[in-house]
Enzyme design. Structure first.
Site, mmCIF file in Angstrom:
data_model
loop_
_atom_site.group_PDB
_atom_site.id
_atom_site.type_symbol
_atom_site.label_atom_id
_atom_site.label_comp_id
_atom_site.label_asym_id
_atom_site.label_seq_id
_atom_site.Cartn_x
_atom_site.Cartn_y
_atom_site.Cartn_z
ATOM 1 C CG HIS A 171 -21.299 -1.085 102.251
ATOM 2 N ND1 HIS A 171 -22.214 -1.603 101.378
ATOM 3 C CD2 HIS A 171 -21.734 0.171 102.540
ATOM 4 C CE1 HIS A 171 -23.150 -0.683 101.161
ATOM 5 N NE2 HIS A 171 -22.878 0.390 101.848
ATOM 6 C CE1 TYR B 77 -26.285 1.284 101.175
ATOM 7 C CE2 TYR B 77 -26.314 3.534 100.338
ATOM 8 C CZ TYR B 77 -25.663 2.503 100.984
ATOM 9 O OH TYR B 77 -24.375 2.698 101.425
ATOM 10 C CG ASP C 215 -37.256 -13.137 135.434
ATOM 11 O OD1 ASP C 215 -36.300 -13.424 134.695
ATOM 12 O OD2 ASP C 215 -38.407 -13.563 135.237
HETATM 13 P P1 FAD Z 1 -15.578 6.386 112.593
HETATM 14 O O1 FAD Z 1 -16.267 7.410 111.829
HETATM 15 O O2 FAD Z 1 -14.776 5.387 111.875
HETATM 16 O O3 FAD Z 1 -14.752 7.082 113.704
HETATM 17 C C1 FAD Z 1 -13.782 6.402 114.466
HETATM 18 C C2 FAD Z 1 -12.622 7.340 114.624
HETATM 19 O O4 FAD Z 1 -11.663 6.775 115.499
HETATM 20 C C3 FAD Z 1 -11.914 7.591 113.313
HETATM 21 O O5 FAD Z 1 -11.952 8.963 113.044
HETATM 22 C C4 FAD Z 1 -10.514 7.088 113.549
HETATM 23 O O6 FAD Z 1 -9.552 7.843 112.902
HETATM 24 C C5 FAD Z 1 -10.397 7.189 115.060
HETATM 25 N N1 FAD Z 1 -9.399 6.293 115.602
HETATM 26 C C6 FAD Z 1 -9.307 4.956 115.406
HETATM 27 N N2 FAD Z 1 -8.241 4.461 116.043
HETATM 28 C C7 FAD Z 1 -7.648 5.512 116.677
HETATM 29 C C8 FAD Z 1 -6.505 5.633 117.493
HETATM 30 N N3 FAD Z 1 -5.728 4.579 117.780
HETATM 31 N N4 FAD Z 1 -6.202 6.851 117.973
HETATM 32 C C9 FAD Z 1 -6.974 7.941 117.700
HETATM 33 N N5 FAD Z 1 -8.053 7.869 116.893
HETATM 34 C C10 FAD Z 1 -8.410 6.658 116.410
HETATM 35 N N6 FAD Z 1 -24.461 4.381 108.313
HETATM 36 C C11 FAD Z 1 -25.684 4.916 108.226
HETATM 37 O O7 FAD Z 1 -26.304 5.154 109.243
HETATM 38 N N7 FAD Z 1 -26.265 5.189 107.041
HETATM 39 C C12 FAD Z 1 -25.626 4.959 105.882
HETATM 40 O O8 FAD Z 1 -26.156 5.225 104.814
HETATM 41 C C13 FAD Z 1 -24.341 4.387 105.921
HETATM 42 N N8 FAD Z 1 -23.702 4.084 104.787
HETATM 43 C C14 FAD Z 1 -22.422 3.664 104.839
HETATM 44 C C15 FAD Z 1 -21.734 3.497 103.643
HETATM 45 C C16 FAD Z 1 -20.413 3.139 103.659
HETATM 46 C C17 FAD Z 1 -19.680 2.984 102.365
HETATM 47 C C18 FAD Z 1 -19.772 2.900 104.901
HETATM 48 C C19 FAD Z 1 -18.339 2.515 104.965
HETATM 49 C C20 FAD Z 1 -20.464 3.024 106.084
HETATM 50 C C21 FAD Z 1 -21.798 3.407 106.065
HETATM 51 N N9 FAD Z 1 -22.536 3.555 107.240
HETATM 52 C C22 FAD Z 1 -23.773 4.105 107.184
HETATM 53 C C23 FAD Z 1 -21.987 3.154 108.534
HETATM 54 C C24 FAD Z 1 -21.423 4.355 109.272
HETATM 55 O O9 FAD Z 1 -20.612 5.070 108.415
HETATM 56 C C25 FAD Z 1 -20.605 3.945 110.473
HETATM 57 O O10 FAD Z 1 -21.251 2.962 111.193
HETATM 58 C C26 FAD Z 1 -20.334 5.149 111.380
HETATM 59 O O11 FAD Z 1 -19.848 6.209 110.617
HETATM 60 C C27 FAD Z 1 -19.342 4.801 112.462
HETATM 61 O O12 FAD Z 1 -19.044 5.953 113.198
HETATM 62 P P2 FAD Z 1 -17.913 5.921 114.294
HETATM 63 O O13 FAD Z 1 -17.804 7.260 114.863
HETATM 64 O O14 FAD Z 1 -18.143 4.791 115.202
HETATM 65 O O15 FAD Z 1 -16.614 5.491 113.494
#
Ligand code: FAD
Length: 814
Positions: free
Chosen positions: A222, A254, A542
């Site tokens: 995105h 946005y 249900d």
């Molecule tokens: P992440 O932050 O991706 O955390 C997952 C973690 O798991 C990472 O740190 C990764 O390193 C770790 N990991 C993965 N695999 C392994 C492994 N094998 N071993 C150890 N660690 C691992 N959301 C909003 O609410 N508002 C917004 O305005 C918004 N804007 C966005 C704009 C952009 C450009 C993007 C990309 C996203 C946006 N989002 C927004 C969405 C939001 O950023 C995500 O949905 C949210 O941050 C996800 O959080 P998370 O903790 O699930 O994932």
């Protein structure tokens, strides 16, 4: 307490560690492949816009909790959330109209929201060209979260209670044994665990593969871009942003401020799915510091830049200075994936969660783990909501792309998916096509909503309700004609998608007694209407239980979640066998006052009321087809559900169709079905009531037998039975026959929002619209005047005694 390993220290992993430790589960280890706390995942670069209002009450509740929590957080004396408010502008008449609906949703779920004119929008955002817009929706409690700091603040709180956060630990395997998770393997050793939670964001499918669990999400890019400094922008000192978050959904855009620059996010570009293999491994090279950031594809952003300049003309002197394609998760229905895997016990998902919903979702998962239930209903987010056919990579990709496209679209509540279709069809599909079926989709099934062949049955009064463009979508007056034909004659309903299970074995009866609320120990050949409660006494669902033999039951359930719930609770001594039979079988509901006249001549079995009573089940023959007949009716008419194997389905349909010719039998669809069930007051689980409601306030106390022995949720139900409900699911009729509502609208009592509509449909029998709604108990008294707010307009309505049609059950029991 169990040892918990959380994979991922993004906003979700951090929030979860906090929520778990605050509930006394202190043995929590969070493993993160990147550095802490700007880990390189999606949270590290999310601009952090929080817009709470959502068509889903669950998602709105998650957001409200997140905002309330973040507003209290600070990190080294700096705030993690700025309540700058949100402003959604409308450039088109359709969008402006939809903002009225959105304001209604906000009022239904208790979010402050206000419609403002173009000048007021321009006052809040001086750069706005007010001639380009028609108005906006202002939500003062929305704001901007700093996801990295909010994550760290929650992580510190968790660490203070004993949690450990380990950076640069890459999980490479999930250890299993005896159907349970045993721990995780990392590049720096193994971590034994009783519970493993994948909070790995868009890496979820990779972790899922290690665990043998399908994780239906699609990582997609995105675009987010920063302008060059804006001339005369007059950047505010702290907080970083003072103007409300701005959304321009007509162009899928946005905006937020970054000092004297503007950040622009776009959902207007082509869907850009990302293969996990193409995502850099952290630590492998410089670009891998932020593996979730891909190179900006400038050409994709060009139309969005033009649209941005049009809305904010001052940008004309600026340019896109930098940008990136950021990866995050998209699911087939746009909702998160939460819950414990039924395949691998102890393995949980907390994925596809936005920053907006992060703390609320984490709280739900923590409650679910520690107490076995959530205070906010989560059925829409449960990882088991998908059918098998919805878990293929092809499906997840198709639907994930569509969720991306729809992020900012005005999506009608009945809008079906367009692709892949048809996916699942009943054996009657061909005949339904011949009848001109207009089908919607549910759980992958084609579901006829009405049949154009019935158009000649439409009468002028069927068009009495004045439907605006919104209410006209997915509706036809034929629906009314089909409903009337069911009340006056007989109709065939395709009930195949109704999920069914065969529960058998020496332990089957005891198992069903323990899982459900009603008496299951009845004579063979008897059907019982039942509830599934959660341990807190909330209504999960249900189901009807038909006892076919001493140790053999057919159970009809609402969704895959019920199947999962039953599987999860199966005794492990093998005394109960549970088998889902939906796919290999089919079902026709034959309902209407002439149902017996239709079926009896085809069968040598005695189908008289004396020979085959209400709520009875028997194996009979219909022509050449052996069927299981259940004398039940969701539409409140005489008749049967006729089940047979899929191979005989078409023959059954044709046999009934041929016999029905002389009786004027028709095929009828879901539209009529929904209207008729509301006339009879039959609740739809998940829509009319959820785990947030007890059976008594939902009007389902009749299905709870507290004296039958213990069952899941019994103690809580017993407590609920004693107390006076504060709210009730009430039945409303709209005073003006021309008025129609759709569901989820706020109900005003004394002019104030006090409840919301769950389901609504125009009733042909009554000549007006019926709406079921949650109301404060004192307003649920029949005769009370209320109003349902539809696109900003209060429609007068009156609470009615229910059911509205055939309260004596004379039509069914004859
Ligand atoms: P992440 O932050 O991706 O955390 C997952 C973690 O798991 C990472 O740190 C990764 O390193 C770790 N990991 C993965 N695999 C392994 C492994 N094998 N071993 C150890 N660690 C691992 N959301 C909003 O609410 N508002 C917004 O305005 C918004 N804007 C966005 C704009 C952009 C450009 C993007 C990309 C996203 C946006 N989002 C927004 C969405 C939001 O950023 C995500 O949905 C949210 O941050 C996800 O959080 P998370 O903790 O699930 O994932």
């Amino acid at each position: 307490h169990p040892r918990v390993v959380v994979i991922g220290a993004g906003i979700v992993g951090c929030a979860l560690a906090d929520e778990l430790t605050s509930r006394g589960w202190h043995d929590v280890t969070v493993l993160e492949q990147g550095p802490l706390f700007a880990t390189g995942g999606s949270s590290s670069h999310a601009p952090g816009l929080v817009f709470a209002t959502n068509p889903s009450p669950t998602m709105t509740a998650f957001a409200n909790y997140t905002v309330a929590k973040f507003a209290r957080l600070d990190l080294d004396d700096r705030r993690c959330f700025s309540a700058v408010g949100g402003l959604e502008v409308a450039a088109t008449r359709q969008r402006l109209h939809d903002l009225e609906r959105k304001r209604g949703l906000a009022r239904s779920w208790g979010v402050r929201a206000q419609l403002v004119g173009p000048d007021e929008c321009a006052r809040m955002w001086p750069m706005l060209d007010s001639t380009r817009i028609r108005g906006g929706l202002y939500t003062p409690d929305d704001g901007l979260a700093d996801a990295v700091r909010a994550g760290e603040a929650q992580a510190r709180a968790a660490m203070a209670r004993g949690a450990a956060f380990l950076d640069h630990h890459t999980v490479v395997g999930v250890e299993r044994g005896g159907g349970r998770v045993r721990g995780v393997a990392t590049d720096r050793g193994t971590f034994p665990a009783d519970i493993v939670v994948s909070a790995a964001g868009f890496w979820g499918p990779a972790i899922g593969r290690m665990a043998g669990v399908e994780v239906p999400l699609l990582p997609m890019a995105h675009q987010y871009a920063y302008t060059a400094p804006i001339e005369g922008a007059d950047p505010p000192p702290e907080p970083e942003t003072v103007r409300p978050l701005l959304r321009h959904q007509d162009r899928d855009l946005y905006f937020r401020e970054h000092g004297d620059r503007i950040g622009i996010g776009s959902y207007a570009h082509r869907p850009i799915p990302v293969h996990l293999e193409d995502v850099a491994e952290p630590g492998t090279d410089a670009s891998a510091e932020m593996p979730s950031k891909l190179e900006f594809t400038a050409a994709d952003f060009e139309p969005s830049w033009r649209d941005s300049v049009e809305l904010l003309p001052a940008l004309a002197d600026s340019k896109v200075e930098e940008g990136f394609n950021g990866i995050f998760s998209f699911t087939p229905d746009g909702m998160p994936l939460l819950g414990e895997s039924q395949r691998l016990r102890g393995f949980w998902l907390a994925e596809a969660v936005w920053v907006t919903h992060s703390a609320g979702a984490a709280k739900a998962v923590a409650e679910w783990m520690t107490e076995g239930r959530t205070s906010t209903d989560v059925h829409e987010c449960d990882m088991h909501r998908f059918e098998d056919a919805q878990l293929t990579p092809a499906y997840v990709t198709d639907r994930g792309k569509q969720s991306f496209i729809e992020v900012y679209d005005v999506v009608h509540p009945m809008q079906p998916m367009q692709h892949p279709r048809p996916l699942r069809t009943s054996p009657f599909h061909q005949r339904q096509q011949e009848q001109g079926a207009f089908s919607l989709e549910g759980g992958g099934w084609e579901r006829p909503h009405w049949y154009e062949a019935n158009a000649p049955l439409v009468r002028p009064e069927d068009e009495a309700a004045v439907r605006d463009a919104w209410a006209s979508r997915y509706h036809s007056p034929v629906v009314c004609a089909e409903a009337r034909a069911t009340r006056e004659g007989v109709a065939l309903y395709d009930m195949t998608p109704l999920k069914r299970l065969e529960v058998s074995g020496p332990g089957a009866m005891a198992f069903l007694q323990r899982m459900t609320t009603n008496q299951v120990d009845r004579r063979s050949g008897t059907v019982a209407y039942n509830l599934l409660l959660d341990p807190g006494g909330g209504v999960r669902s249900d189901l009807t239980v038909a006892r076919l033999d001493d140790d053999m039951f057919q159970v009809a359930v609402s969704s895959n979640l019920d199947v999962d719930w039953l599987y999860t609770h199966l005794p492990d001594d093998g005394s109960v066998v549970l088998r889902e039979t939906t796919a290999g079988t089919c079902c026709i509901g034959v309902w209407g006052p002439l149902a017996r006249d239709l079926v009896q001549p085809l069968s040598g079995d005695d189908l008289s009321h004396e020979g085959f009573g209400f709520f009875k089940a028997r194996r009979i023959r219909v022509g050449h087809v052996p069927v299981l007949a259940l004398r039940v009716s969701y539409v409140g008419e005489l008749g049967w559900e006729l089940y047979t194997s899929a191979d005989l389905g078409l023959r059954l349909w044709d046999t009934l169709w041929e016999a029905g010719r002389g009786l004027g039998a028709i095929a009828a669809g879901r539209g009529a079905f929904n209207s008729l069930r509301l006339e009879k007051g039959y609740r739809l689980a998940g829509t009319d009531m959820t785990t947030e409601h007890d059976p008594y306030e939902a009007g389902l106390g009749f299905a709870v037998r507290l004296d039958k022995g213990d069952f899941v949720g019994r103690d809580a139900a017993a407590t609920a039975a004693e107390r006076e409900p504060r709210r009730r699911l009430g039945c409303l009729t709209l005073d003006d026959p021309a008025h129609v509502v759709m569901g989820r609208e706020p109900v005003l009592v004394g002019g104030r929002p006090a409840g919301y509509v769950t389901s609504a449909a125009y009733s042909t029998t009554l000549g007006r619209t019926i709406a079921y709604a949650w109301l404060p108990a004192e307003a649920a008294e029949p005769g009370t005047d209320v109003a349902v707010e539809y696109f900003g307009e209060p429609f007068a309505a009156t609470v009615a005694a229910e059911p509205l049609v055939d309260p004596q059950m004379a039509r069914i029991r004859r």
